[in-house]
Design a protein around this motif. Structure first.
Motif, mmCIF file in Angstrom:
data_model
loop_
_atom_site.group_PDB
_atom_site.id
_atom_site.type_symbol
_atom_site.label_atom_id
_atom_site.label_comp_id
_atom_site.label_asym_id
_atom_site.label_seq_id
_atom_site.Cartn_x
_atom_site.Cartn_y
_atom_site.Cartn_z
ATOM 1 N N PHE A 181 0.817 -1.220 0.000
ATOM 2 C CA PHE A 181 0.000 0.000 0.000
ATOM 3 C C PHE A 181 0.850 1.268 0.000
ATOM 4 O O PHE A 181 0.587 2.219 -0.729
ATOM 5 N N MET A 182 1.886 1.303 0.830
ATOM 6 C CA MET A 182 2.673 2.523 0.958
ATOM 7 C C MET A 182 3.570 2.766 -0.251
ATOM 8 O O MET A 182 4.159 3.838 -0.382
ATOM 9 N N ARG A 239 7.698 11.251 2.851
ATOM 10 C CA ARG A 239 7.277 10.442 4.008
ATOM 11 C C ARG A 239 8.463 10.134 4.915
ATOM 12 O O ARG A 239 8.367 10.229 6.134
ATOM 13 N N ALA A 278 -4.885 8.526 10.506
ATOM 14 C CA ALA A 278 -4.240 7.560 9.613
ATOM 15 C C ALA A 278 -2.722 7.647 9.722
ATOM 16 O O ALA A 278 -2.025 6.628 9.760
ATOM 17 N N ASN A 279 -2.202 8.875 9.782
ATOM 18 C CA ASN A 279 -0.753 9.058 9.903
ATOM 19 C C ASN A 279 -0.251 8.633 11.273
ATOM 20 O O ASN A 279 0.778 7.945 11.396
ATOM 21 N N ASP A 285 -2.517 0.980 7.139
ATOM 22 C CA ASP A 285 -2.027 0.621 5.812
ATOM 23 C C ASP A 285 -2.806 1.295 4.687
ATOM 24 O O ASP A 285 -2.245 1.572 3.627
ATOM 25 N N ALA A 286 -4.085 1.530 4.904
ATOM 26 C CA ALA A 286 -4.913 2.128 3.852
ATOM 27 C C ALA A 286 -6.127 2.786 4.488
ATOM 28 O O ALA A 286 -6.470 2.528 5.656
ATOM 29 N N ASN A 321 -0.642 9.901 4.519
ATOM 30 C CA ASN A 321 0.375 8.958 4.042
ATOM 31 C C ASN A 321 -0.229 7.705 3.393
ATOM 32 O O ASN A 321 0.240 7.280 2.343
ATOM 33 N N PRO A 322 -1.229 7.055 3.999
ATOM 34 C CA PRO A 322 -1.779 5.840 3.379
ATOM 35 C C PRO A 322 -2.609 6.180 2.134
ATOM 36 O O PRO A 322 -3.181 7.267 2.032
ATOM 37 N N ASP A 333 -3.121 -6.335 8.599
ATOM 38 C CA ASP A 333 -3.213 -5.000 8.009
ATOM 39 C C ASP A 333 -4.320 -4.206 8.701
ATOM 40 O O ASP A 333 -5.380 -4.752 9.024
#
Length: 574
Positions: free
Chosen positions: A86-87, A433, A466-467, A472-473, A493-494, A547
């Motif tokens: 994902f990243m 990132r 999320a960060n 992961d997503a 980020n994700p 995940d």
């Protein structure tokens, strides 16, 4: 309690087990945080589901339909996730201009495999049949091979340009040569004669003025005006390309002739009708002067019940003076640096570009950086280092998309140019990132109604969550894409996966930074939607046990009391 927002509820370290409802007449806003224990990256901690519910008085009936086990996901995304995780997904979107070099089915397939998100058709060039053929090839690729490539048409606009110069490609203007620029229409070729597109192109022009071709590809001095025609001497040699743009300068200042011309010409309206009939996803308007022209086109499209997004091209000094109203009126912006560089000093282009990108992000409108990104790759297989630095800077500024023009349309190395954009943007995103170079949070509050304010606060908070949690997503379930765009605005980020049951929403989200649109049948049972989509993605090998996914929804539920339903939760795949 009246000052409590969804954002403060989410950021209170989850101290509230139940937040009291806020009564606002007929409306009720409640926030609840429900803990449960889950495992994530070898650790156990409390998972929380936060739900915001807005009760409204207007009833909405949603008919539940049978769901099919089909996931409308771009095949390129599937491969990218399986190979890089994902990243490792590229978040900056890529637009390719289609031209003679890449109009075959096989070449279009190569561009789609290489990461093309949007195919642009410049209506200045080629025939109606040619454009129709390309559009249908792209739709065939999407349907038969599982790609998700949107189609954009770019209007010619009312501009003064070369109608014909007697050669199929370029003509070299030598230093000191004398040329005749005329509005006369004739067949065949006359030596050193250029046909101009606009009958009144010479009005107000004086001897000694400079005629500049394509922002400096060649420059001529006006030595005589003969009626509506001009006799000129080449003082800066260069190439005259087909349909090259013409501008006039006097004493170092641009002679503005755009005010004499309408934003949309008769030909533009004909091209727009063609785009509507072919089901294009975006219309880019050239030489926009103010918000009125954008609003006029959007109103016209609404009368046709068409959900086509309208982009405004910023390419004149006048558009910069009215930039904010144009951004607010449009569905997105294209920074056309080539034409813009004709009207403002070259040294101002970098700062103007950054200001436009920042304003678009504040107002939640996607922005494309276009023109001369990899210009040398029209002729050469590798870019200059300066061009790579230019691309990387646009990515660092968090532009939604980058665009190839001549590089893909007429160049010999379009596929390689696209791969350079992919590599350069992916590398700069990774560096940002790694260095924790997070963009500043949007300062402007966009929501006017309470539901819109709630959605905005939830998405602002979700980006930070999320960060901070390192999920992961992000999965967002949305009908019209609003919450997906608000999440993208925060540049988390994700990657963001936007699940929608609207084809127009899927194609429009192709231009949003970090958003992967997924077409799927959605029901009003959100838990069923979440379970089903995560199972389908897991079955494709894109999700694995452990995940963590941040899940957000704005899909309305059918119930006795109709609601605008917005929820946020963290799910760990088991």
């Amino acid at each position: 309690m009246a000052s409590m927002t969804a954002d403060s509820a989410l950021l209170s370290n989850y101290a509230m087990a139940n937040a009291s409802a806020i009564n606002l007449g007929k409306r009720v806003f409640g926030v609840s945080v429900l803990p449960r224990t889950i495992g994530f990256n070898g650790r156990k901690f409390e998972s929380f589901r936060t739900r915001a519910v807005m009760q409204v008085a207007t009833p909405t009936i949603v008919e539940e339909s049978k769901m099919e086990d089909h996931l409308g996901l771009n095949v390129v995304t599937e491969t990218e996730v399986r190979e890089k995780g994902f990243m490792g997904m590229r978040k900056t979107k890529l637009v390719c201009t289609v031209g003679p070099s890449c109009c075959s089915y096989e070449e279009l397939e190569k561009l789609a495999l290489g990461g093309m998100n949007v195919a642009r058709l410049n209506m200045c060039h080629n025939t109606r049949d040619w454009h129709q053929d390309v559009i249908r090839k792209i739709k065939k690729l999407n349907h038969e091979l599982g790609f998700c490539v949107s189609v954009m048409i770019d209007t010619e606009g009312s501009q003064i340009h070369v109608a014909d110069h007697g050669a199929p490609y370029s003509v070299k203007a030598e230093d000191g040569s004398i040329w005749f620029f005329t509005t006369e229409r004739f067949e065949g070729c006359r030596p050193f004669t250029v046909q101009a597109s606009y009958e009144g192109f010479a009005e107000g022009i004086k001897e000694g003025d400079e005629l500049v071709v394509d922002g400096g590809m060649a420059t001529f001095e006006v030595i005589e005006r003969i009626g509506n025609d001009l006799r000129c001497k080449c003082i800066d040699p260069g190439l005259l390309l087909p349909r090259a743009k013409l501008s006039f300068w006097r004493d170092g200042k641009l002679v503005d002739k755009h005010n004499e011309l309408p934003t949309l010409s008769t030909k533009d309206w004909s091209d727009i009708e063609f785009g509507i009939s072919e089901g294009v996803d975006f219309i880019a308007m050239s030489f926009v002067k103010d918000a009125d022209a954008v609003k006029h086109l959007k109103n016209y499209l609404s009368t046709k019940n068409k959900l086509i997004k309208v982009l405004a091209k910023i390419e004149s000094l006048e558009s910069l003076h009215k930039l904010e109203e144009i951004v607010e009126a449009s569905d997105g912006i294209m920074v056309a640096r080539g034409d813009l560089g004709v009207e403002i000093p070259l040294e101002q282009i970098p700062t103007v570009q950054e200001e436009i990108i920042d304003l678009c992000r504040q107002l939640n409108k996607p922005v494309i950086v276009a023109s001369q990104l990899l210009e040398s790759m029209i002729e050469y297989p590798t870019p200059t280092r300066a061009e790579v630095a230019d691309v990387s800077e646009a990515v660092r500024q968090y532009a939604d998309a980058l665009m190839l023009s001549g590089e893909s349309a007429i160049g010999s190395f379009g596929e390689k140019a696209l791969s350079v954009l992919c590599m350069a943007s992916s590398r700069m995103e990774l560096w940002s990132r790694e260095e924790n170079q997070r963009p500043s949070l949007p300062e402007r509050k966009l929501g006017v109604s309470l539901p819109d304010q709630i959605a905005e606060q939830i998405c602002n908070c979700a980006g930070r969550m999320a960060n901070n949690l390192g999920v992961d997503a992000i999965f967002v379930y949305t009908k019209h894409g609003k919450m997906a765009t608000l999440l993208s605005r925060n540049r988390p980020n994700p990657p963001i996966f936007a699940f929608t049951n609207e084809k127009s929403t899927q194609m429009a989200l192709n231009l949003q930074w970090g958003v992967t649109p997924v077409l799927i049948e959605l029901s009003d049972d959100m838990e069923a939607n979440i379970t089903r989509t995560t199972d389908l993605i897991k079955a494709k090998g894109m999700l694995k046990e452990g995940d963590a996914v941040l899940i957000i929804s704005d899909v309305s539920r059918t119930c006795a009391t109709p609601t605008v339903y917005q929820s946020l939760q963290v799910k760990v795949i088991s």
